[in-house]
Design a protein around this motif. Sequence first.
Motif, PDB file in Angstrom:
ATOM      1  N   GLY A  32       0.796  -1.219   0.000  1.00 12.16           N
ATOM      2  CA  GLY A  32       0.000   0.000   0.000  1.00 12.16           C
ATOM      3  C   GLY A  32       0.825   1.263   0.000  1.00 12.16           C
ATOM      4  O   GLY A  32       0.270   2.366   0.033  1.00 12.16           O
ATOM      5  N   GLY A  33       2.139   1.147  -0.038  1.00 15.89           N
ATOM      6  CA  GLY A  33       2.996   2.325   0.011  1.00 15.89           C
ATOM      7  C   GLY A  33       2.977   3.115  -1.291  1.00 15.89           C
ATOM      8  O   GLY A  33       3.010   2.541  -2.387  1.00 15.89           O
ATOM      9  N   TYR A  34       2.900   4.436  -1.169  1.00 18.71           N
ATOM     10  CA  TYR A  34       2.985   5.333  -2.330  1.00 18.71           C
ATOM     11  C   TYR A  34       4.296   6.103  -2.215  1.00 18.71           C
ATOM     12  O   TYR A  34       4.566   6.748  -1.195  1.00 18.71           O
ATOM     13  CB  TYR A  34       1.803   6.298  -2.356  1.00 18.71           C
ATOM     14  N   HIS A  35       5.135   6.025  -3.259  1.00 15.79           N
ATOM     15  CA  HIS A  35       6.453   6.636  -3.237  1.00 15.79           C
ATOM     16  C   HIS A  35       6.567   7.591  -4.429  1.00 15.79           C
ATOM     17  O   HIS A  35       6.282   7.208  -5.562  1.00 15.79           O
ATOM     18  CB  HIS A  35       7.544   5.573  -3.331  1.00 15.79           C
ATOM     19  N   GLN A  36       6.970   8.802  -4.166  1.00 19.25           N
ATOM     20  CA  GLN A  36       7.143   9.773  -5.244  1.00 19.25           C
ATOM     21  C   GLN A  36       8.559  10.342  -5.190  1.00 19.25           C
ATOM     22  O   GLN A  36       9.080  10.659  -4.129  1.00 19.25           O
ATOM     23  CB  GLN A  36       6.129  10.908  -5.149  1.00 19.25           C
ATOM     24  N   PHE A  37       9.166  10.448  -6.367  1.00 18.93           N
ATOM     25  CA  PHE A  37      10.512  10.985  -6.494  1.00 18.93           C
ATOM     26  C   PHE A  37      10.501  12.186  -7.427  1.00 18.93           C
ATOM     27  O   PHE A  37       9.860  12.143  -8.497  1.00 18.93           O
ATOM     28  CB  PHE A  37      11.461   9.928  -7.071  1.00 18.93           C
ATOM     29  N   ASN A  38      11.177  13.235  -7.028  1.00 16.09           N
ATOM     30  CA  ASN A  38      11.442  14.355  -7.924  1.00 16.09           C
ATOM     31  C   ASN A  38      12.743  14.040  -8.658  1.00 16.09           C
ATOM     32  O   ASN A  38      13.795  13.904  -8.024  1.00 16.09           O
ATOM     33  CB  ASN A  38      11.582  15.663  -7.145  1.00 16.09           C
ATOM     34  N   VAL A  39      12.660  13.900  -9.974  1.00 11.59           N
ATOM     35  CA  VAL A  39      13.802  13.417 -10.756  1.00 11.59           C
ATOM     36  C   VAL A  39      14.474  14.570 -11.488  1.00 11.59           C
ATOM     37  O   VAL A  39      13.815  15.352 -12.176  1.00 11.59           O
ATOM     38  CB  VAL A  39      13.355  12.347 -11.770  1.00 11.59           C
ATOM     39  N   VAL A  40      15.803  14.656 -11.339  1.00 12.94           N
ATOM     40  CA  VAL A  40      16.576  15.685 -12.025  1.00 12.94           C
ATOM     41  C   VAL A  40      17.738  15.022 -12.753  1.00 12.94           C
ATOM     42  O   VAL A  40      18.185  13.932 -12.391  1.00 12.94           O
ATOM     43  CB  VAL A  40      17.122  16.744 -11.041  1.00 12.94           C
ATOM     44  N   TYR A  41      18.226  15.708 -13.790  1.00 16.93           N
ATOM     45  CA  TYR A  41      19.386  15.204 -14.526  1.00 16.93           C
ATOM     46  C   TYR A  41      20.662  15.687 -13.852  1.00 16.93           C
ATOM     47  O   TYR A  41      20.765  16.839 -13.433  1.00 16.93           O
ATOM     48  CB  TYR A  41      19.365  15.689 -15.981  1.00 16.93           C
ATOM     49  N   SER A  42      21.650  14.792 -13.760  1.00 19.22           N
ATOM     50  CA  SER A  42      22.943  15.165 -13.189  1.00 19.22           C
ATOM     51  C   SER A  42      24.034  14.308 -13.831  1.00 19.22           C
ATOM     52  O   SER A  42      23.870  13.085 -13.971  1.00 19.22           O
ATOM     53  CB  SER A  42      22.953  14.970 -11.673  1.00 19.22           C
ATOM     54  N   GLN A  43      25.131  14.924 -14.205  1.00 19.85           N
ATOM     55  CA  GLN A  43      26.262  14.177 -14.750  1.00 19.85           C
ATOM     56  C   GLN A  43      26.916  13.325 -13.673  1.00 19.85           C
ATOM     57  O   GLN A  43      27.425  12.247 -13.942  1.00 19.85           O
ATOM     58  CB  GLN A  43      27.298  15.145 -15.340  1.00 19.85           C
ATOM     59  N   ASN A  44      26.912  13.806 -12.427  1.00 21.34           N
ATOM     60  CA  ASN A  44      27.546  13.095 -11.313  1.00 21.34           C
ATOM     61  C   ASN A  44      26.481  12.662 -10.313  1.00 21.34           C
ATOM     62  O   ASN A  44      25.976  13.472  -9.542  1.00 21.34           O
ATOM     63  CB  ASN A  44      28.584  13.995 -10.636  1.00 21.34           C
ATOM     64  N   LEU A  45      26.138  11.393 -10.355  1.00 19.62           N
ATOM     65  CA  LEU A  45      25.070  10.888  -9.504  1.00 19.62           C
ATOM     66  C   LEU A  45      25.537  10.762  -8.055  1.00 19.62           C
ATOM     67  O   LEU A  45      26.662  10.349  -7.775  1.00 19.62           O
ATOM     68  CB  LEU A  45      24.604   9.515  -9.997  1.00 19.62           C
ATOM     69  N   GLU A  46      24.645  11.111  -7.137  1.00 15.51           N
ATOM     70  CA  GLU A  46      24.958  10.982  -5.718  1.00 15.51           C
ATOM     71  C   GLU A  46      24.865   9.541  -5.262  1.00 15.51           C
ATOM     72  O   GLU A  46      25.572   9.111  -4.361  1.00 15.51           O
ATOM     73  CB  GLU A  46      23.994  11.846  -4.892  1.00 15.51           C
ATOM     74  N   LYS A  47      23.964   8.759  -5.863  1.00 18.82           N
ATOM     75  CA  LYS A  47      23.814   7.354  -5.495  1.00 18.82           C
ATOM     76  C   LYS A  47      23.421   6.531  -6.710  1.00 18.82           C
ATOM     77  O   LYS A  47      22.753   7.005  -7.625  1.00 18.82           O
ATOM     78  CB  LYS A  47      22.785   7.181  -4.370  1.00 18.82           C
ATOM     79  N   TYR A  48      23.871   5.275  -6.707  1.00 18.88           N
ATOM     80  CA  TYR A  48      23.567   4.347  -7.803  1.00 18.88           C
ATOM     81  C   TYR A  48      22.537   3.307  -7.378  1.00 18.88           C
ATOM     82  O   TYR A  48      22.002   2.590  -8.208  1.00 18.88           O
ATOM     83  CB  TYR A  48      24.844   3.651  -8.271  1.00 18.88           C
ATOM     84  N   VAL A  49      22.284   3.224  -6.075  1.00 16.97           N
ATOM     85  CA  VAL A  49      21.273   2.324  -5.539  1.00 16.97           C
ATOM     86  C   VAL A  49      20.464   3.092  -4.502  1.00 16.97           C
ATOM     87  O   VAL A  49      21.038   3.740  -3.613  1.00 16.97           O
ATOM     88  CB  VAL A  49      21.902   1.075  -4.877  1.00 16.97           C
ATOM     89  N   TRP A  50      19.146   3.039  -4.640  1.00 17.25           N
ATOM     90  CA  TRP A  50      18.258   3.607  -3.621  1.00 17.25           C
ATOM     91  C   TRP A  50      17.524   2.444  -2.983  1.00 17.25           C
ATOM     92  O   TRP A  50      16.981   1.577  -3.668  1.00 17.25           O
ATOM     93  CB  TRP A  50      17.250   4.571  -4.232  1.00 17.25           C
TER      94      TRP A  50
END
Length: 365
Positions: free
Chosen positions: A87-105
């Motif tokens: 039942g969980g609802y998850h929303q992400f604000n997605v932005v473009y970046s050349q240098n990612l802060e994380k590769y796994v969430w």
Amino acid sequence: MKNLKFYMFAISAIIVSMNHVYADESEKLQLNDTHCVVLKFSSDIKYVDFGSSAIIGERLSSDKMLKLQSSKPDFSESTISIVTSDGGYHQFNVVYSQNLEKYVWQQEGESFSTDSIGFSSEKTTHFICGEKITDIVLGSNSVIAAYADKIDNIIKAKAIETDFAETNIHFITETGYIYTFIVKPDSLPDRLSVRLSSDEDEEQSSQAIFRNNSVNDKQMNSFAKKLVGEKPSLNDIGVIRSKMVFAMSGIYAYNDMLAFRFDIQNYGKIEYEMDFLKGYIKDKKETKTTAIQEEELNPVYVYFSKSVSPAILKGGEAESIVMFFSRFTIPPSRILYFEMFEKNGGRHLSFPVSDKELLKAKALY
């Protein structure tokens, strides 16, 4: 009218509560077109909505995981909405970046590791895991990866270009562990056999398991335990340097297998951490006009006599290692080498084994 609005709001709240739906606060997520990001939820993914066509995604073997990437070098800020089976609802604000802060969430817990590695277009790198790998997730088509023939825990990978933009690769196991590597171009990579292990499965993953030989892993484990308990059958092959002994103490043959026993000892005061141990065949004669041809040998099973931290030898410690290979021979013009590399150190040890020594292999029971 106010009472009506209040009742409507209350009814909506009750419906939401009955369906057990809850919403996470929006979280920032970075994507680009040269790396991929893996999302791992606690429950199965039931619904996904991408706010932009520039965002591409793919569900993985586990219904709890999603691969994400952008389809072009840049895009306007967007969103991703996901509903999971709890039942969980998850929303992400997605932005473009050349240098990612994380590769796994991950929604919860820590079950992944990140490392860097160089890939060459001329040499193949093998990744050996202690359990089945269910997914190979590539961040770019500049590199390729596939299962070794009929083997579900060995991955072979390489670059298809001599120069390419930095990318990444994920290996996901059947228990949900994620191994992430940042991949960079390297014409002479020093890691061609990589053992994948977490703290939880260190002992298991030190044993590379193949399934297509006449001897199974249980039999090889039993053979190896007997071999390390016997007296050495060889005593003149190896190297002593930098207060380290790296020696071969036996060569054995059984059906379509060859087994090599190595004895390693640290008689110095400085701890030795093994990065990797490999065998390869090369030409005896090297000329300036001919490229050196090296053929790396991939073990089908590796046994460490130390069950705890087998890759680390403290001062005064010793251990034995037994490596099994599919049967092979070498012509007189070529020579077999075994090489052991120290992690973050300079004590790299190697020694040759001639074709004549190889043919002296003893029968293994």
